[in-house]
Design a protein around this motif. Structure first.
Motif, PDB file in Angstrom:
ATOM      1  N   THR A 182      42.432  28.269  45.858  1.00 47.75           N
ATOM      2  CA  THR A 182      42.236  29.675  46.218  1.00 47.75           C
ATOM      3  C   THR A 182      43.348  30.521  45.611  1.00 47.75           C
ATOM      4  O   THR A 182      44.528  30.171  45.709  1.00 47.75           O
ATOM      5  CB  THR A 182      42.240  29.849  47.746  1.00 47.75           C
ATOM      6  N   PHE A 183      42.966  31.709  45.011  1.00 52.98           N
ATOM      7  CA  PHE A 183      43.962  32.487  44.276  1.00 52.98           C
ATOM      8  C   PHE A 183      44.018  33.960  44.684  1.00 52.98           C
ATOM      9  O   PHE A 183      45.006  34.629  44.423  1.00 52.98           O
ATOM     10  CB  PHE A 183      43.674  32.376  42.767  1.00 52.98           C
ATOM     11  N   TRP A 184      42.971  34.494  45.293  1.00 51.58           N
ATOM     12  CA  TRP A 184      43.000  35.927  45.639  1.00 51.58           C
ATOM     13  C   TRP A 184      42.049  36.156  46.802  1.00 51.58           C
ATOM     14  O   TRP A 184      40.929  35.639  46.829  1.00 51.58           O
ATOM     15  CB  TRP A 184      42.576  36.779  44.431  1.00 51.58           C
ATOM     16  N   ASN A 185      42.533  36.958  47.759  1.00 53.09           N
ATOM     17  CA  ASN A 185      41.738  37.244  48.951  1.00 53.09           C
ATOM     18  C   ASN A 185      41.127  38.643  48.949  1.00 53.09           C
ATOM     19  O   ASN A 185      40.659  39.124  49.986  1.00 53.09           O
ATOM     20  CB  ASN A 185      42.583  37.070  50.207  1.00 53.09           C
ATOM     21  N   GLY A 186      41.150  39.324  47.798  1.00 54.08           N
ATOM     22  CA  GLY A 186      40.570  40.660  47.711  1.00 54.08           C
ATOM     23  C   GLY A 186      41.498  41.772  48.131  1.00 54.08           C
ATOM     24  O   GLY A 186      41.079  42.936  48.190  1.00 54.08           O
ATOM     25  N   LEU A 187      42.754  41.479  48.390  1.00 54.70           N
ATOM     26  CA  LEU A 187      43.737  42.496  48.756  1.00 54.70           C
ATOM     27  C   LEU A 187      44.657  42.751  47.582  1.00 54.70           C
ATOM     28  O   LEU A 187      44.917  41.865  46.756  1.00 54.70           O
ATOM     29  CB  LEU A 187      44.559  42.040  49.967  1.00 54.70           C
TER      30      LEU A 187
ATOM     31  N   LYS B  96      42.917  46.594  51.038  1.00 53.77           N
ATOM     32  CA  LYS B  96      41.630  46.219  50.478  1.00 53.77           C
ATOM     33  C   LYS B  96      41.397  46.971  49.176  1.00 53.77           C
ATOM     34  O   LYS B  96      41.694  48.156  49.067  1.00 53.77           O
ATOM     35  CB  LYS B  96      40.497  46.545  51.456  1.00 53.77           C
ATOM     36  N   VAL B  97      40.803  46.258  48.219  1.00 54.13           N
ATOM     37  CA  VAL B  97      40.437  46.926  46.971  1.00 54.13           C
ATOM     38  C   VAL B  97      38.998  47.427  47.110  1.00 54.13           C
ATOM     39  O   VAL B  97      38.215  46.939  47.926  1.00 54.13           O
ATOM     40  CB  VAL B  97      40.578  45.993  45.762  1.00 54.13           C
ATOM     41  N   SER B  98      38.689  48.392  46.300  1.00 55.67           N
ATOM     42  CA  SER B  98      37.342  48.962  46.340  1.00 55.67           C
ATOM     43  C   SER B  98      36.351  47.978  45.730  1.00 55.67           C
ATOM     44  O   SER B  98      36.685  47.221  44.811  1.00 55.67           O
ATOM     45  CB  SER B  98      37.303  50.276  45.549  1.00 55.67           C
ATOM     46  N   PRO B  99      35.094  47.961  46.225  1.00 54.43           N
ATOM     47  CA  PRO B  99      34.080  47.105  45.598  1.00 54.43           C
ATOM     48  C   PRO B  99      33.905  47.477  44.136  1.00 54.43           C
ATOM     49  O   PRO B  99      34.086  48.625  43.741  1.00 54.43           O
ATOM     50  CB  PRO B  99      32.817  47.418  46.410  1.00 54.43           C
ATOM     51  N   GLY B 100      33.565  46.490  43.349  1.00 56.22           N
ATOM     52  CA  GLY B 100      33.375  46.727  41.927  1.00 56.22           C
ATOM     53  C   GLY B 100      33.799  45.527  41.109  1.00 56.22           C
ATOM     54  O   GLY B 100      34.121  44.459  41.623  1.00 56.22           O
ATOM     55  N   VAL B 101      33.814  45.754  39.798  1.00 55.59           N
ATOM     56  CA  VAL B 101      34.154  44.682  38.864  1.00 55.59           C
ATOM     57  C   VAL B 101      35.642  44.762  38.526  1.00 55.59           C
ATOM     58  O   VAL B 101      36.144  45.843  38.184  1.00 55.59           O
ATOM     59  CB  VAL B 101      33.304  44.768  37.587  1.00 55.59           C
ATOM     60  N   TYR B 102      36.316  43.616  38.595  1.00 51.52           N
ATOM     61  CA  TYR B 102      37.733  43.512  38.249  1.00 51.52           C
ATOM     62  C   TYR B 102      37.884  42.425  37.180  1.00 51.52           C
ATOM     63  O   TYR B 102      37.006  41.573  37.016  1.00 51.52           O
ATOM     64  CB  TYR B 102      38.574  43.165  39.490  1.00 51.52           C
TER      65      TYR B 102
ATOM     66  N   VAL C  11      43.237  32.105  30.494  1.00 49.52           N
ATOM     67  CA  VAL C  11      41.807  32.188  30.801  1.00 49.52           C
ATOM     68  C   VAL C  11      41.504  33.596  31.314  1.00 49.52           C
ATOM     69  O   VAL C  11      42.051  34.019  32.349  1.00 49.52           O
ATOM     70  CB  VAL C  11      41.407  31.128  31.847  1.00 49.52           C
ATOM     71  N   ASN C  12      40.675  34.332  30.586  1.00 56.78           N
ATOM     72  CA  ASN C  12      40.313  35.701  30.963  1.00 56.78           C
ATOM     73  C   ASN C  12      38.855  35.755  31.416  1.00 56.78           C
ATOM     74  O   ASN C  12      37.998  35.007  30.919  1.00 56.78           O
ATOM     75  CB  ASN C  12      40.515  36.653  29.794  1.00 56.78           C
ATOM     76  N   GLY C  13      38.587  36.676  32.342  1.00 60.92           N
ATOM     77  CA  GLY C  13      37.219  36.832  32.812  1.00 60.92           C
ATOM     78  C   GLY C  13      37.114  37.976  33.807  1.00 60.92           C
ATOM     79  O   GLY C  13      38.043  38.772  33.966  1.00 60.92           O
ATOM     80  N   TRP C  14      35.971  38.072  34.460  1.00 60.97           N
ATOM     81  CA  TRP C  14      35.764  39.155  35.419  1.00 60.97           C
ATOM     82  C   TRP C  14      35.289  38.570  36.742  1.00 60.97           C
ATOM     83  O   TRP C  14      34.753  37.469  36.823  1.00 60.97           O
ATOM     84  CB  TRP C  14      34.746  40.163  34.899  1.00 60.97           C
ATOM     85  N   VAL C  15      35.528  39.346  37.795  1.00 60.74           N
ATOM     86  CA  VAL C  15      35.079  38.984  39.128  1.00 60.74           C
ATOM     87  C   VAL C  15      34.534  40.238  39.807  1.00 60.74           C
ATOM     88  O   VAL C  15      35.144  41.310  39.738  1.00 60.74           O
ATOM     89  CB  VAL C  15      36.216  38.344  39.951  1.00 60.74           C
ATOM     90  N   HIS C  16      33.405  40.085  40.461  1.00 58.39           N
ATOM     91  CA  HIS C  16      32.755  41.199  41.145  1.00 58.39           C
ATOM     92  C   HIS C  16      33.077  41.124  42.634  1.00 58.39           C
ATOM     93  O   HIS C  16      32.738  40.149  43.306  1.00 58.39           O
ATOM     94  CB  HIS C  16      31.240  41.137  40.934  1.00 58.39           C
ATOM     95  N   VAL C  17      33.777  42.155  43.131  1.00 61.00           N
ATOM     96  CA  VAL C  17      34.094  42.238  44.555  1.00 61.00           C
ATOM     97  C   VAL C  17      32.952  42.989  45.234  1.00 61.00           C
ATOM     98  O   VAL C  17      32.692  44.154  44.925  1.00 61.00           O
ATOM     99  CB  VAL C  17      35.440  42.947  44.799  1.00 61.00           C
ATOM    100  N   VAL C  18      32.282  42.310  46.156  1.00 65.15           N
ATOM    101  CA  VAL C  18      31.136  42.881  46.848  1.00 65.15           C
ATOM    102  C   VAL C  18      31.522  43.182  48.284  1.00 65.15           C
ATOM    103  O   VAL C  18      32.188  42.374  48.943  1.00 65.15           O
ATOM    104  CB  VAL C  18      29.932  41.918  46.802  1.00 65.15           C
ATOM    105  N   GLU C  19      31.113  44.360  48.784  1.00 67.31           N
ATOM    106  CA  GLU C  19      31.453  44.797  50.151  1.00 67.31           C
ATOM    107  C   GLU C  19      30.887  43.803  51.156  1.00 67.31           C
ATOM    108  O   GLU C  19      29.741  43.377  51.052  1.00 67.31           O
ATOM    109  CB  GLU C  19      30.858  46.197  50.407  1.00 67.31           C
TER     110      GLU C  19
END
Length: 917
Positions: free
Chosen positions: A872-877, A883-889, A909-917
Motif C-alpha cells: 500500500t502506497f497512498w490513501n488518497g490524502l 482529501k484530494v478532489s476526485p479525478g485523474v492523478y 514507473v509512471n502512470g495514472w490513477v483515478h480517484v473516485v468519490e
C-alpha cells in the motif's frame, strides 16, 4: 544504498569522555535464533579520546550487504578502556533481517583514516573500511566470532610487539587467522600499503639486525592457529595500520569436510613509541582436555624485570556464561606488585565444567599481563590456554553370548551426561590395541571400526545378530552430547569369539591368473575343526557357491561336493569381483547341508590416471579384517609387459593409516602399466592361520594428463510468469555440450557466483549434460562448468553465463478512498498470489510521488523498503493530510529491484490513477 529505518540503541558504561578518531572498528553479527534470518549487528569502535573528531555521523555507513544500509549517528559518549593510553570504546547496536539466505558482507566505512599513518601514504585521504562476512540460512546456527581483547596496546621501538585478538566463536566453530591488507572499500585494498616490517621503516637501523635479538631481519606474522600476532621488532616511531582476518570453519558431517562460514576483520592501529622499559613475564600453562564434571584450577604468576607494578587480565566467553561461568581472582584490572617482598602478582583461574559445556572445539582463555611503569609506554605479554571439555566414556556392564544362537548382547551403564542425545555402537574384527590420548574423542578413523547403530540416549543395551563363524569381534561405545551431537570419550573395547570354527572358515579368495576368460581364482577354507566329531563324524564334504559383485544374495553352485578344502575356480575374474561361500555336508549323517561358511570376496583393484600419477584403489568384502595391527602393509606389484608376465614388488601401503589407496608417481606419460595388490588380513582368532594373503586381479592403466575440452554452456532465460508468486520457487536451467571431437568427459562440476566479478564456488558434481538449480529465492546467479575425464583431468572453467531477476511491479489505476467499503481504498500494487502474471517480484524499495493534472505534487512517499509497504502506497490524502478532489492523478514511482545489474535494478514507473468519490 538505500537508507532504511531500523531499531538501534547506544550502549555505554563507565566514565565519559569526548569521542575521537579510530584505533579500530569491528563488527559482530549475532543470530537471534537458528530459525531466523534476523541478526543483532554490533559495531564496536576503539578510539583515542581527546580529539574533536567523533565516531559516526554523515557518510559513516553500516552496510548490511543485501542492498540495505544505514548511517551511524554521531556518537560522543564512550566507555574508557585504558585511561593511561587514553583509549575508549563506543558500541552501536541494531537489528536487521536479511532478505534471503546466502553469504553477506556487513561493512562499516568512514571517510578518513587517521592522519600520518606511516605505512599508508596519504592516510587521511583514505577511507577507513572494515567488514564481517556471515553465511546465513534457515536452520543454520551461525554467528560471527567475537573479539574479546581490545586492540589498545602501544609498541616500543626495538622490542617485539605482541597482540592476540582473543577470538571466540558462539557456535563453537574452529577459527583460523591470517594477515590481510587493509581496505578503503569492498574489494579495494589500500593503495601503496606496506607491511610494518618493510625496510623503509628502519632507515636509521641495520635492517638485517633489526629484530629484538639483533640477529635477523624484522618479522611481522600471525600464527594461523593461535592468532598470536608478532612484530619482531618495530622500527620507526609513529602509527601503523594492520588488518587481521579471522575465519570461522564449520564441520559438515555429511562429507566430513570443513567449510568457511564467515569471517571478521580487525583493522587496527599500532602506535610505536620510544621506550625505556622491559616486557613483563607471565608463567605458562598447558592446554587442557578434561571430562565434564572436572574442576579446572590453575594459577599464573606474573613478574617484571623492572619490578614495575602489573595488571593481569583474562579474556574469554566462559566468564560471561549464564551458568557454569569461570572465575579469576583477583578481578581483571587490579594493579599488583612485583617488588619483593610483596611480589605476589598472580591470577587464579577456576572453572567447574559440566556436560552442558561439551563441544568439539576448545575454549580459549587469553591471559594478558601489562606493566605499569612510572612513565612512558607500558608493555604486554600474552598466554593463551585452551580447554576442551569432553563427555566421559560409556562403561560396559556385561557382554554375553547366547549359547544356542550365538547372538551377542552388550550392556552398559547409563551415560554420565544427561544431555546425551545418542549412543553409537561400533564393531571391528580382530582386536586393535588402542589407548586414547588425553584429548581424543569419538571413534578414530584409523581403527577401522564399523558403526553398527546409533541408539537413543536412554539405550543401555544392544543385540548383535550378524555373527560370522571363527571371527573375533571387538566392541566400543561412544556417547554423543548436546544439540551438535559432539562425540565424547571412547569406551574401552570388549572382544570375544562367539562362534568357534564349527563350520568351514574361508581363509583365501586369491586371483592366481587374471583373465577375461579362463582366469583362475583359488578359494581355500578350513575344515570345521571345532565341530563335535562324535556328533558329526568325518569325513566331511563341501559344496562351493559363487556370486558376482560385492553385494546381492544370488549364488550359484560352481563345484562339489568335494572333500578337499581348496578349489580353483576358472572364470572371467578381470571385470568384476566374486564372492564365495562353502556348504558343509556330513555324508554319514544326512544328505542335507549341516552348516555354511560366511561369504568372502576376491580383492578387486581399480587403476586410473590422475594428473600426479596412476591411482590404485582396491576393495574386498570378507569376514576377516584386512586392517590388522600386526600386518598393516598391503603390497603393490607392477610390471610393464603384460598381465601374465612376472611382477615386481614396488611398494607397500600401511592401510590402517592410508586405507586401500596408493599413488604410483613413478610412471611415464602414455605408457601402459599392469598392477596387482596383495592384501593381508586376520580373523583375530589364534586358532586360525594369519596373515591371510590374497591377490587382486590385474588392473591396467596409462598416465593421461591431457584435460578435456571446455564445455559450451547455455543458461535458459527464465519466464517469470511461470513461477509461483512467493517462496523459494525459482530455478535456473543449464545445459552444455563439448566441442566437436571432444567426448572424453565423464563428470562435470557446476560452479556458482552471485555477481559478475566474484569467485566461483562449487555447486554440484553431475554426470549428465544439464543441471537444474532449484529452490531459489533469486534468479540472479552466474554459472560456469568444468569437465573431468576418467583420469581426473579437469578442464578450465567455461565462460560464465548469468541470469538476472525479472523485477516486476504493477499499480492499480482506480481507488475509492472515501467510501470505506474495504474495496480499492488504497493505491496499491497488484498482489494476487494466485495470479503469477501480475504479482510483484524482487522489489527492494519504492518511493512515490503523486501529481495533479497541472503537475503539482500533492503527495510524496520517501523510499520505503518493500517489507514495510504491505503493498500500500497512498490513501488518497495529500501530504498535509487533506482529501484530494476526485479525478485523474499521475504517479511516478522510483523503484529499486533486487538485481545483479544495478542499472537494470533501478526503474522509474509512471502512470495514472483515478480517484473516485
Amino acid at each position: 544504498m538505500k537508507t532504511v529505518i531500523v531499531s538501534l540503541c547506544l550502549m555505554f558504561a563507565g566514565m565519559s569522555a569526548i569521542a575521537s578518531h579510530i584505533r579500530s572498528v569491528q563488527i559482530q553479527a549475532e543470530q537471534i535464533n537458528c530459525a531466523s534470518l534476523t541478526y543483532r549487528i554490533t559495531v564496536i569502535a576503539y578510539t583515542n579520546y581527546g580529539s574533536t573528531v567523533a565516531f559516526g555521523g554523515t557518510d559513516d555507513r553500516l552496510d548490511f550487504g543485501d542492498g540495505f544500509s544505514i548511517e551511524i549517528p554521531e556518537l560522543a559518549t564512550q566507555e574508557i578502556i585504558d585511561p593511561l593510553l587514553k583509549v575508549g570504546k563506543i558500541q552501536f547496536e541494531t537489528t536487521h533481517t536479511f532478505v534471503r539466505e546466502g553469504t553477506f558482507i556487513i561493512s562499516y566505512r568512514e571517510a578518513n583514516r587517521n592522519e600520518g599513518v606511516l605505512n599508508v601514504p596519504g592516510s587521511v585521504n583514505s577511507p577507513y573500511y572494515t567488514e564481517t562476512a556471515v553465511r546465513i540460512g534457515f536452520g543454520l546456527c551461525n554467528s560471527s566470532p567475537v573479539l574479546t581483547v581490545p586492540p589498545i596496546d602501544h609498541a616500543c621501538r626495538g622490542l617485539a610487539f605482541y597482540h592476540v585478538v582473543g577470538a571466540v566463536d558462539p557456535d563453537g566453530d574452529s577459527l583460523s587467522y591470517q594477515l590481510t591488507t587493509p581496505r578503503s572499500q569492498a574489494s579495494e585494498e589500500l593503495k601503496n600499503y606496506s607491511l610494518p616490517n618493510a625496510i623503509a621503516f628502519y632507515a636509521a637501523m641495520h635492517y638485517d639486525q633489526a629484530n629484538e635479538a639483533h640477529n635477523g631481519k624484522p618479522t611481522f606474522a600471525i600464527d594461523a592457529q593461535s592468532g598470536l600476532l608478532t612484530w619482531d621488532a618495530p622500527g620507526s616511531l609513529g602509527e601503523y595500520s594492520v588488518a587481521i582476518k579471522i575465519t570461522q570453519w564449520k564441520f559438515n558431517n555429511a562429507d566430513s569436510t570443513w567449510y568457511a562460514a564467515g569471517y571478521v576483520i580487525r583493522d587496527m592501529q599500532i602506535v610505536v613509541d620510544d621506550c625505556v622499559n622491559q616486557r613483563p613475564v607471565l608463567t605458562t600453562a598447558q592446554d587442557l582436555c578434561v571430562e565434564a564434571g572436572t574442576t579446572v584450577h590453575f594459577t599464573l604468576k606474573g613478574s617484571d624485570p623492572d619490578r614495575h607494578n602489573v595488571v593481569i587480565e583474562a579474556f574469554s566467553d566462559i566468564f560471561t556464561l549464564n551458568q557454569d561461568a569461570a572465575t579469576v581472582l583477583p578481578d581483571s584490572g587490579i594493579v599488583q606488585s612485583t617488588t619483593p617482598p610483596t611480589d605476589t602478582a598472580s591470577i587464579d583461574f577456576a572453572w567447574n565444567t559440566t556436560c552442558a559445556l561439551v563441544r568439539s572445539q576448545p575454549y580459549a582463555v587469553v591471559f594478558k599481563i601489562t606493566d605499569r611503569p612510572p612513565a612512558g609506554t607500558p608493555l604486554v605479554q600474552f598466554q593463551t590456554v585452551r580447554i576442551t571439555v569432553m563427555a566421559p566414556a560409556p562403561v560396559f556392564k556385561s557382554v554375553s553370548v547366547n549359547p544356542v544362537s550365538k547372538i551377542i548382547t552388550l550392556q552398559w551403564q547409563p551415560p554420565a551426561c544427561e544431555n546425551t542425545t545418542a549412543l553409537q555402537v561400533w564393531r571391528r574384527v580382530a582386536r586393535y590395541t588402542y589407548t586414547p590420548s588425553s584429548c581424543d574423542t569419538g571413534m578414530p578413523k584409523n581403527l577401522h571400526y564399523t558403526l553398527l547403530a546409533e541408539l537413543p540416549a536412554d539405550a543401555t543395551s544392544y543385540v548383535d545378530r550378524a555373527i560370522d563363524v571363527g571371527a573375533q569381534y571387538c566392541y566400543r561405545v561412544v556417547a554423543r552430547v548436546g544439540a551438535a551431537k559432539t562425540p565424547g570419550r571412547i569406551s574401552i573395547d570388549t572382544c570375544l569369539i562367539p562362534k568357534p570354527p564349527e563350520a568351514p572358515v574361508v581363509t583365501q579368495v586369491s586371483v592366481e591368473r587374471s583373465r577375461a576368460a579362463n582366469g583362475t581364482t583359488v578359494v581355500t577354507w578350513t575344515s570345521p575343526f571345532a565341530l563335535d566329531k562324535a556328533q558329526y563324524p568325518p569325513p566331511y564334504a563341501y559344496v562351493i557357491y559363487r556370486s558376482e559383485g560385492f553385494v546381492g544374495n544370488t549364488y550359484v553352485q560352481v563345484h562339489g561336493p568335494q572333500t578337499d578344502t581348496v578349489f580353483a575356480d576358472v572364470l572371467n575374474n578381470e571385470d568384476t569381483p566374486h564372492r564365495y561361500k562353502i556348504e558343509l555336508y556330513v555324508p554319514s549323517l544326512t544328505g542335507a547341508p549341516v552348516d555354511t561358511s560366511a561369504a568372502a570376496s576376491s580383492v578387486f583393484l581399480k587403476a586410473k590416471s590422475s594428473p600426479s600419477g596412476i591411482v590404485l584403489d582396491w576393495d574386498g568384502r570378507t569376514p576377516w579384517s584386512n586392517y590388522v595391527q600386526a600386518f598393516p602393509y598391503h603390497r603393490i606389484y607392477r610390471n610393464e609387459t603384460g598381465p601374465e608376465d612376472p611382477f615386481a614388488l614396488i611398494d607397500s601401503v600401511d592401510v590402517n593409516e592410508n586405507g586401500f589407496h596408493f599413488m604410483d608417481s613413478h610412471v611415464a606419460y602414455n605408457k601402459t602399466y599392469y598392477y596387482k595388490v596383495l592384501t593381508r588380513g586376520s580373523y583375530g582368532n589364534p586358532d586360525l592361520p594369519q596373515p591371510l594373503e590374497n591377490f587382486s586381479q590385474v588392473a591396467i592403466a596409462k598416465l593421461d594428463t591431457l584435460a578435456p575440452c571446455v564445455p559450451m554452456v547455455v543458461l535458459e532465460q527464465p519466464r517469470c510468469n511461470t513461477f509461483a508468486c512467493k517462496g523459494n520457487v525459482y530455478h535456473n536451467i543449464l545445459s552444455w555440450q563439448a566441442p566437436a571431437g571432444c567426448d572424453d568427459a565423464v563428470t562435470y562440476k557446476v560452479f556458482i557466483r552471485d555477481d559478475n566479478s566474484g569467485t566461483f564456488t562449487l555447486l554440484a558434481v553431475v554426470t549428465e549434460n544439464s543441471f537444474v538449480h532449484t529452490g531459489l529465492a533469486s534468479l540472479a546467479h552466474c554459472y560456469a562448468v568444468s569437465a573431468i575425464d576418467l583420469s581426473g583431468n579437469e578442464s578450465a572453467l567455461s565462460d560464465a553465463v548469468c541470469n538476472d531477476n525479472c523485477g516486476t511491479i504493477a499499480f492499480a489505476n482506480v481507488i475509492t478512498p472515501y467510501n470505506h467499503d474495504g474495496r480499492n481504498d488504497r493505491f496499491e500494487v497488484f498482489h494476487n498470489d494466485n495470479d503469477a502474471s501480475t504479482c510483484p517480484r524482487f522489489v527492494k524499495s519504492v518511493g512515490l510521488k503523486i501529481y495533479d493534472r497541472w503537475g503539482k505534487e500533492v503527495y510524496a512517499l520517501d523510499a520505503t523498503s518493500w517489507e514495510e509497504t504491505n503493498y500500500t502506497f497512498w490513501n488518497g490524502l495529500s501530504s498535509e493530510g487533506r482529501k484530494v478532489s476526485p479525478g485523474v492523478y499521475y504517479y511516478s514511482a522510483d523503484v529499486y529491484f533486487e538485481m545483479r545489474d544495478p542499472e537494470a535494478g533501478h526503474r522509474v514507473v509512471n502512470g495514472w490513477v483515478h480517484v473516485v468519490e
